[in-house]
Design a protein around this motif. Structure first.
Motif, PDB file in Angstrom:
ATOM      1  N   PHE A 108       0.889  -0.784  -0.203  1.00 44.03           N
ATOM      2  CA  PHE A 108      -0.092   0.075  -0.453  1.00 44.03           C
ATOM      3  C   PHE A 108       0.896   1.012  -0.040  1.00 44.03           C
ATOM      4  O   PHE A 108       0.686   2.292  -0.870  1.00 44.03           O
ATOM      5  CB  PHE A 108      -1.044   0.728   0.891  1.00 44.03           C
ATOM      6  N   LYS A 109       1.720   1.162   0.582  1.00 41.69           N
ATOM      7  CA  LYS A 109       2.644   2.619   0.595  1.00 41.69           C
ATOM      8  C   LYS A 109       3.166   2.145  -0.297  1.00 41.69           C
ATOM      9  O   LYS A 109       3.458   3.497  -1.482  1.00 41.69           O
ATOM     10  CB  LYS A 109       3.839   1.955   1.820  1.00 41.69           C
ATOM     11  N   ASN A 110       2.917   1.820  -1.497  1.00 39.56           N
ATOM     12  CA  ASN A 110       4.131   1.740  -3.178  1.00 39.56           C
ATOM     13  C   ASN A 110       2.959   2.372  -3.564  1.00 39.56           C
ATOM     14  O   ASN A 110       3.379   2.806  -5.131  1.00 39.56           O
ATOM     15  CB  ASN A 110       4.210   0.505  -3.356  1.00 39.56           C
ATOM     16  N   LEU A 111       2.085   2.299  -3.751  1.00 36.05           N
ATOM     17  CA  LEU A 111       0.392   2.136  -3.894  1.00 36.05           C
ATOM     18  C   LEU A 111       0.162   4.593  -4.164  1.00 36.05           C
ATOM     19  O   LEU A 111       0.195   4.691  -5.229  1.00 36.05           O
ATOM     20  CB  LEU A 111      -0.572   1.550  -3.965  1.00 36.05           C
ATOM     21  N   ARG A 112       1.112   4.765  -3.302  1.00 35.63           N
ATOM     22  CA  ARG A 112       1.104   5.916  -2.831  1.00 35.63           C
ATOM     23  C   ARG A 112       1.971   6.963  -3.312  1.00 35.63           C
ATOM     24  O   ARG A 112       1.917   7.549  -3.255  1.00 35.63           O
ATOM     25  CB  ARG A 112       0.905   6.303  -1.551  1.00 35.63           C
ATOM     26  N   GLN A 113       3.405   5.640  -3.816  1.00 31.75           N
ATOM     27  CA  GLN A 113       4.555   6.147  -4.273  1.00 31.75           C
ATOM     28  C   GLN A 113       3.960   6.145  -6.110  1.00 31.75           C
ATOM     29  O   GLN A 113       5.592   6.460  -6.718  1.00 31.75           O
ATOM     30  CB  GLN A 113       5.258   5.662  -4.481  1.00 31.75           C
ATOM     31  N   GLY A 114       2.852   5.853  -6.497  1.00 30.52           N
ATOM     32  CA  GLY A 114       3.185   5.191  -8.020  1.00 30.52           C
ATOM     33  C   GLY A 114       3.299   3.540  -8.799  1.00 30.52           C
ATOM     34  O   GLY A 114       4.311   3.780  -9.756  1.00 30.52           O
ATOM     35  N   LYS A 115       3.738   3.401  -7.859  1.00 27.52           N
ATOM     36  CA  LYS A 115       4.923   1.763  -7.751  1.00 27.52           C
ATOM     37  C   LYS A 115       3.647   0.622  -7.731  1.00 27.52           C
ATOM     38  O   LYS A 115       4.428  -0.246  -7.096  1.00 27.52           O
ATOM     39  CB  LYS A 115       6.021   1.671  -6.334  1.00 27.52           C
ATOM     40  N   GLY A 116       2.511   1.273  -8.289  1.00 27.49           N
ATOM     41  CA  GLY A 116       2.052  -0.325  -8.127  1.00 27.49           C
ATOM     42  C   GLY A 116       1.952  -0.827  -9.743  1.00 27.49           C
ATOM     43  O   GLY A 116       2.400  -0.721 -10.554  1.00 27.49           O
ATOM     44  N   LEU A 117       2.680  -2.208  -9.424  1.00 26.30           N
ATOM     45  CA  LEU A 117       2.996  -2.928 -11.116  1.00 26.30           C
ATOM     46  C   LEU A 117       1.900  -3.128 -11.938  1.00 26.30           C
ATOM     47  O   LEU A 117       1.945  -3.070 -13.078  1.00 26.30           O
ATOM     48  CB  LEU A 117       3.665  -4.017 -10.653  1.00 26.30           C
ATOM     49  N   LEU A 118       0.567  -3.307 -11.657  1.00 23.80           N
ATOM     50  CA  LEU A 118      -0.452  -3.602 -12.373  1.00 23.80           C
ATOM     51  C   LEU A 118      -1.526  -2.527 -12.240  1.00 23.80           C
ATOM     52  O   LEU A 118      -1.732  -1.935 -11.178  1.00 23.80           O
ATOM     53  CB  LEU A 118      -1.654  -5.115 -11.950  1.00 23.80           C
ATOM     54  N   THR A 119      -2.451  -2.607 -13.386  1.00 20.80           N
ATOM     55  CA  THR A 119      -3.541  -1.201 -13.278  1.00 20.80           C
ATOM     56  C   THR A 119      -4.312  -1.626 -12.493  1.00 20.80           C
ATOM     57  O   THR A 119      -4.956  -0.669 -11.649  1.00 20.80           O
ATOM     58  CB  THR A 119      -4.173  -1.295 -14.703  1.00 20.80           C
ATOM     59  N   SER A 120      -4.604  -2.930 -12.056  1.00 20.70           N
ATOM     60  CA  SER A 120      -5.525  -3.144 -10.878  1.00 20.70           C
ATOM     61  C   SER A 120      -5.128  -3.512  -9.535  1.00 20.70           C
ATOM     62  O   SER A 120      -5.992  -2.911  -8.602  1.00 20.70           O
ATOM     63  CB  SER A 120      -5.983  -4.863 -10.996  1.00 20.70           C
ATOM     64  N   ASP A 121      -3.868  -2.841  -8.855  1.00 27.53           N
ATOM     65  CA  ASP A 121      -3.125  -2.767  -8.351  1.00 27.53           C
ATOM     66  C   ASP A 121      -3.225  -1.005  -8.257  1.00 27.53           C
ATOM     67  O   ASP A 121      -3.901  -0.610  -7.184  1.00 27.53           O
ATOM     68  CB  ASP A 121      -1.281  -2.912  -7.739  1.00 27.53           C
ATOM     69  N   GLN A 122      -2.819  -0.324  -9.111  1.00 30.35           N
ATOM     70  CA  GLN A 122      -2.451   1.534  -8.643  1.00 30.35           C
ATOM     71  C   GLN A 122      -4.344   1.842  -9.093  1.00 30.35           C
ATOM     72  O   GLN A 122      -3.985   2.803  -8.954  1.00 30.35           O
ATOM     73  CB  GLN A 122      -1.570   1.633 -10.136  1.00 30.35           C
TER      74      GLN A 122
END
Length: 328
Positions: free
Chosen positions: A260-274
């Motif tokens: 979840f910290k990654n998502l806040r940094q724009g580091k979600g690998l998949l579209t469905s993640d980000q």
């Protein structure tokens, strides 16, 4: 409100609760207390041994459980094999399932059946549910009581997978609808997505985000630019699309809230993640889980318990397979 109206409302609520109870009422934590009381320790020992051999055991087993439950319910139908290649596991979506997940279940099943009092008394579906909890714990995630009493399904269809598993390019609306069809809420969706804190995906699942996105930059603008450049190095245009990349670039083998910290940094690998962060409807949950690991653990346990109740087989709907790969 009149007494009569209140009584009718009470009866309606009671009926609703009864309907929910009958859908998974046969599941209970101590289901095997009289038939195989040591089943949890037997499975745990087998899973620990497999985990020591390869770390892929953890994400592979967790993903196998999810794919099983979302198609025909938690009935181990994803394990079944067919000579004509028409089983669930033969669908292109399931071909990416790592063999270590299947191997974990098979070895745990063999360990259970090697105990005379337990032989052929514990379903493959229950063993997979226990093994999933164990790999989560082994990687640092929360432990929780696993409800047991599932029967193994007899049906496995390649065609049934196509519209049952979320795709890497799904936006929130599609994800919400798919999860809601199984009685799972938005909080469940976000929490279960947190399972991507371990494991990997393949270049083919996100290459469009770094090469063919519909913008002048050709890179998905929701991606952190530095992260996108790293991905282009790991997945150049001529790379084998089966090359694997960690879903969590920071702590890929530890079950934590880093996803979840990654998502806040724009580091979600998949579209469905980000999309869980870019969409305002789910952003609050991402922020909560990113800042509070306890809240994530609690929500994840709740969601996993609900996931394990999907499509439970009972009576003549299922059986306890002697061999997890084929019906009796």
């Amino acid at each position: 409100m009149s007494f009569q109206s209140s009584f009718v409302l009470f009866l309606g609520s009671l009926l609703f609760l009864l309907l929910i109870a009958t859908s998974f009422g046969q599941l209970q934590v101590d289901y095997y207390r009289n038939t195989c009381p040591d089943v949890e320790s037997i499975v745990r020992t087998a899973v620990e041994r497999k985990f020591q051999q390869t770390l892929v055991t953890a994400p592979a087993t967790l993903r196998l459980f999810f794919h099983d439950c979302f198609v025909r319910g938690c009935d181990a139908s994803v394990i079944l094999a067919k000579r004509n290649g028409a089983a669930e596991k033969d669908n292109p979506i399931d071909l990416s399932l790592a063999g270590d997940g299947f191997d974990t279940l098979i070895k745990a099943k063999a360990a259970v059946d090697s105990v005379p009092g337990c032989k052929y008394k514990v379903s493959c579906a229950d063993i997979l549910a226990l093994a999933t909890r164990d790999v989560i714990t082994l990687t640092g995630g929360p432990s929780y009581a696993v409800e047991l009493g599932r029967l193994d399904g007899r049906i496995s269809s390649k065609a049934s997978v196509r519209h049952s598993i979320p795709h890497a390019n799904f936006k929130l609306a599609k994800l919400k609808a798919m999860f809601a069809s199984h009685g799972l809420t938005l909080a469940d969706l976000v929490a279960l997505s947190g399972a991507h804190t371990i494991g990997f995906s393949h270049c083919s699942q996100f290459s469009r985000r770094i090469y063919r996105f519909r913008s002048r930059s050709r890179i998905d603008p929701t991606l952190d630019l530095g992260y996108a450049k790293q991905l282009t190095k790991m997945c150049p245009t001529n790379v084998d699309p089966r090359v694997a990349v960690s879903l969590d670039p920071t702590t890929p083998w530890i079950f934590d809230n880093q996803y979840f910290k990654n998502l806040r940094q724009g580091k979600g690998l998949l579209t469905s993640d980000q999309v869980l962060f870019t969409d305002r409807r789910s952003r609050k949950l991402v922020n909560l889980f990113a800042s509070n690991s306890t809240a994530f653990d609690q929500a994840f346990v709740t969601a996993m318990t609900k996931l394990g109740r999907i499509g439970v087989k009972r009576g003549n709907q299922g059986e306890i397979r002697r061999d997890c790969t084929m019906v009796n």
